[in-house]
Motif scaffolding. Sequence first.
Motif, PDB file in Angstrom:
ATOM      1  N   PHE A   1       3.620   5.938 -16.552  1.00  0.00           N
ATOM      2  CA  PHE A   1       4.073   7.226 -17.151  1.00  0.00           C
ATOM      3  C   PHE A   1       3.588   8.314 -15.985  1.00  0.00           C
ATOM      4  O   PHE A   1       2.784   8.384 -15.450  1.00  0.00           O
ATOM      5  CB  PHE A   1       3.447   7.276 -18.289  1.00  0.00           C
ATOM      6  CG  PHE A   1       3.962   6.470 -19.339  1.00  0.00           C
ATOM      7  CD1 PHE A   1       5.105   6.482 -20.069  1.00  0.00           C
ATOM      8  CD2 PHE A   1       3.358   5.184 -19.678  1.00  0.00           C
ATOM      9  CE1 PHE A   1       5.640   5.758 -20.899  1.00  0.00           C
ATOM     10  CE2 PHE A   1       3.761   4.310 -20.570  1.00  0.00           C
ATOM     11  CZ  PHE A   1       5.160   4.626 -21.300  1.00  0.00           C
ATOM     12  N   ARG A   2       4.739   9.050 -15.904  1.00  0.00           N
ATOM     13  CA  ARG A   2       4.448  10.303 -14.699  1.00  0.00           C
ATOM     14  C   ARG A   2       4.715  11.541 -15.212  1.00  0.00           C
ATOM     15  O   ARG A   2       5.371  11.624 -16.409  1.00  0.00           O
ATOM     16  CB  ARG A   2       5.473  10.053 -13.591  1.00  0.00           C
ATOM     17  CG  ARG A   2       4.945   8.429 -12.911  1.00  0.00           C
ATOM     18  CD  ARG A   2       5.987   8.233 -11.850  1.00  0.00           C
ATOM     19  NE  ARG A   2       5.569   6.641 -11.491  1.00  0.00           N
ATOM     20  CZ  ARG A   2       4.933   6.166 -10.238  1.00  0.00           C
ATOM     21  NH1 ARG A   2       5.244   7.070  -9.370  1.00  0.00           N
ATOM     22  NH2 ARG A   2       4.768   5.149 -10.005  1.00  0.00           N
ATOM     23  N   GLN A   3       4.310  12.675 -14.494  1.00  0.00           N
ATOM     24  CA  GLN A   3       4.690  14.022 -14.875  1.00  0.00           C
ATOM     25  C   GLN A   3       5.620  14.635 -13.828  1.00  0.00           C
ATOM     26  O   GLN A   3       5.148  14.661 -12.783  1.00  0.00           O
ATOM     27  CB  GLN A   3       3.380  14.655 -14.847  1.00  0.00           C
ATOM     28  CG  GLN A   3       2.296  13.978 -16.119  1.00  0.00           C
ATOM     29  CD  GLN A   3       0.992  14.695 -15.875  1.00  0.00           C
ATOM     30  OE1 GLN A   3       0.364  14.928 -14.936  1.00  0.00           O
ATOM     31  NE2 GLN A   3       0.396  15.074 -17.250  1.00  0.00           N
TER      32      GLN A   3
ATOM     33  N   TRP B   1       0.969  -1.347   0.080  1.00  0.00           N
ATOM     34  CA  TRP B   1      -0.005  -0.138  -0.180  1.00  0.00           C
ATOM     35  C   TRP B   1       0.906   1.426   0.040  1.00  0.00           C
ATOM     36  O   TRP B   1       1.842   1.231   0.908  1.00  0.00           O
ATOM     37  CB  TRP B   1      -0.906   0.046   1.250  1.00  0.00           C
ATOM     38  CG  TRP B   1      -2.059  -0.939   1.327  1.00  0.00           C
ATOM     39  CD1 TRP B   1      -2.128  -1.892   2.202  1.00  0.00           C
ATOM     40  CD2 TRP B   1      -3.198  -0.999   0.459  1.00  0.00           C
ATOM     41  NE1 TRP B   1      -3.419  -2.788   2.011  1.00  0.00           N
ATOM     42  CE2 TRP B   1      -3.857  -1.883   0.611  1.00  0.00           C
ATOM     43  CE3 TRP B   1      -3.567  -0.019  -0.831  1.00  0.00           C
ATOM     44  CZ2 TRP B   1      -5.143  -2.395   0.223  1.00  0.00           C
ATOM     45  CZ3 TRP B   1      -4.790  -0.609  -1.264  1.00  0.00           C
ATOM     46  CH2 TRP B   1      -5.715  -1.659  -0.904  1.00  0.00           C
ATOM     47  N   HIS B   2       0.737   2.116  -0.897  1.00  0.00           N
ATOM     48  CA  HIS B   2       1.311   3.364  -0.829  1.00  0.00           C
ATOM     49  C   HIS B   2       0.538   4.545  -1.687  1.00  0.00           C
ATOM     50  O   HIS B   2      -0.469   4.025  -2.359  1.00  0.00           O
ATOM     51  CB  HIS B   2       2.674   3.288  -1.803  1.00  0.00           C
ATOM     52  CG  HIS B   2       2.581   2.974  -3.122  1.00  0.00           C
ATOM     53  ND1 HIS B   2       2.079   1.762  -3.431  1.00  0.00           N
ATOM     54  CD2 HIS B   2       2.881   3.694  -4.189  1.00  0.00           C
ATOM     55  CE1 HIS B   2       2.300   1.580  -4.924  1.00  0.00           C
ATOM     56  NE2 HIS B   2       2.584   2.771  -5.505  1.00  0.00           N
ATOM     57  N   SER B   3       0.756   5.774  -1.715  1.00  0.00           N
ATOM     58  CA  SER B   3       0.402   6.475  -2.623  1.00  0.00           C
ATOM     59  C   SER B   3       1.594   7.380  -3.508  1.00  0.00           C
ATOM     60  O   SER B   3       2.736   7.248  -2.910  1.00  0.00           O
ATOM     61  CB  SER B   3      -0.494   7.630  -2.255  1.00  0.00           C
ATOM     62  OG  SER B   3       0.082   8.338  -1.268  1.00  0.00           O
ATOM     63  N   ASP B   4       1.386   7.827  -4.591  1.00  0.00           N
ATOM     64  CA  ASP B   4       2.409   8.449  -5.276  1.00  0.00           C
ATOM     65  C   ASP B   4       2.275   9.848  -5.562  1.00  0.00           C
ATOM     66  O   ASP B   4       2.428  10.573  -6.363  1.00  0.00           O
ATOM     67  CB  ASP B   4       2.603   7.976  -6.956  1.00  0.00           C
ATOM     68  CG  ASP B   4       2.737   6.397  -6.763  1.00  0.00           C
ATOM     69  OD1 ASP B   4       3.682   5.972  -6.267  1.00  0.00           O
ATOM     70  OD2 ASP B   4       2.034   5.679  -7.525  1.00  0.00           O
ATOM     71  N   GLY B   5       2.540  10.695  -4.185  1.00  0.00           N
ATOM     72  CA  GLY B   5       2.295  11.825  -3.918  1.00  0.00           C
ATOM     73  C   GLY B   5       3.655  12.508  -3.839  1.00  0.00           C
ATOM     74  O   GLY B   5       3.706  13.641  -2.936  1.00  0.00           O
TER      75      GLY B   5
ATOM     76  N   LEU C   1      -4.703   4.920  -1.133  1.00  0.00           N
ATOM     77  CA  LEU C   1      -3.559   4.166  -1.155  1.00  0.00           C
ATOM     78  C   LEU C   1      -3.815   3.086  -2.446  1.00  0.00           C
ATOM     79  O   LEU C   1      -5.014   3.127  -2.659  1.00  0.00           O
ATOM     80  CB  LEU C   1      -3.061   3.353   0.062  1.00  0.00           C
ATOM     81  CG  LEU C   1      -3.259   4.249   1.015  1.00  0.00           C
ATOM     82  CD1 LEU C   1      -3.299   3.225   2.395  1.00  0.00           C
ATOM     83  CD2 LEU C   1      -1.879   5.216   1.205  1.00  0.00           C
ATOM     84  N   HIS C   2      -3.043   2.776  -2.852  1.00  0.00           N
ATOM     85  CA  HIS C   2      -3.031   1.526  -4.038  1.00  0.00           C
ATOM     86  C   HIS C   2      -1.935   0.767  -3.728  1.00  0.00           C
ATOM     87  O   HIS C   2      -0.867   0.723  -3.077  1.00  0.00           O
ATOM     88  CB  HIS C   2      -3.183   2.010  -5.244  1.00  0.00           C
ATOM     89  CG  HIS C   2      -1.789   2.734  -6.115  1.00  0.00           C
ATOM     90  ND1 HIS C   2      -1.855   4.372  -5.553  1.00  0.00           N
ATOM     91  CD2 HIS C   2      -0.739   2.601  -6.419  1.00  0.00           C
ATOM     92  CE1 HIS C   2      -0.714   4.666  -6.234  1.00  0.00           C
ATOM     93  NE2 HIS C   2      -0.160   3.704  -6.757  1.00  0.00           N
ATOM     94  N   ARG C   3      -2.175  -0.608  -4.497  1.00  0.00           N
ATOM     95  CA  ARG C   3      -1.150  -1.739  -4.247  1.00  0.00           C
ATOM     96  C   ARG C   3      -1.386  -2.675  -5.070  1.00  0.00           C
ATOM     97  O   ARG C   3      -2.379  -2.756  -5.771  1.00  0.00           O
ATOM     98  CB  ARG C   3      -1.267  -2.423  -2.915  1.00  0.00           C
ATOM     99  CG  ARG C   3      -2.743  -3.258  -2.818  1.00  0.00           C
ATOM    100  CD  ARG C   3      -2.721  -4.294  -1.354  1.00  0.00           C
ATOM    101  NE  ARG C   3      -3.745  -5.018  -1.426  1.00  0.00           N
ATOM    102  CZ  ARG C   3      -4.123  -5.928  -0.621  1.00  0.00           C
ATOM    103  NH1 ARG C   3      -3.246  -6.249   0.604  1.00  0.00           N
ATOM    104  NH2 ARG C   3      -5.305  -6.599  -0.610  1.00  0.00           N
TER     105      ARG C   3
HETATM  106 MN   LIG Z   1       1.962   3.823  -7.519  1.00  0.00          MN
END
Ligand SMILES: [Mn+2]
Length: 200
Positions: free
Chosen positions: A196-198, A121-125, A178-180
């Motif tokens: 793909f990220r910004q 579990w995490h978030s990409d913030g 959160l996602h996992r």
């Molecule tokens: Mn992620």
Amino acid sequence: MDLFSCPQSDQNLLPFDGEVIYHGILLDANESERFFNVLMEKIDWYNDRSVIYGKEIITKRKVAWYGSKDFSYTYSGFTRVATPWIEELLALKQLVELYTDSMYNSCLLNLYHSGEEGMAWHSDGEKDLVDNGSIACLSLGAQRRFDFKHKQSGDKKGFELANGSLIEMKGETQKHWLHRIAPTKKVTAPRISLTFRQMK
Ligand SMILES: [Mn+2]
Ligand SMILES: O=C(O)CCC(=O)C(=O)O
């Protein structure tokens, strides 16, 4: 947990506090396999590292970090410097940009050798990423379940990510959810995800 194995394209899959869009299957089985094999061979894969409760963990899952310039991305206590794009990643980036109507300048790739490897579990913030930007995740190989859990309410949603499919997280998703990728004994085949990220 609500589980939709085949969500309808272009609908928000989250009930509130964010947007997760399923864009459907972009690559057929042959194209997915071709890209999977090329990426296995050409990408500079390495085992990821993180610090949990002060202890350094080396993951079995492999990762790679690519970008339009030498972006430094800090997550889980370590900084990674981006490798320049290769032709196949640029082709996939273009395809993903067409579907999401967003532009990306970087990609974090994950290689799960089997279902026994997942992502907690995490978030990409992270502060390196554009605030409330888009993260588009293209899946190649084995189908895996992508789970979301609301940070306050604990509500859960799970989605099956098929070979060649694209899911996008945007808006306030990272702030509230959160996602996992849950580990599972049911999956023995490998999977690659391209996120793909910004970057700012
Ligand atoms: Mn992620
Ligand atoms: O493998 C996936 O689909 C998700 C990966 C992920 O959440 C990440 O790279 O931050």
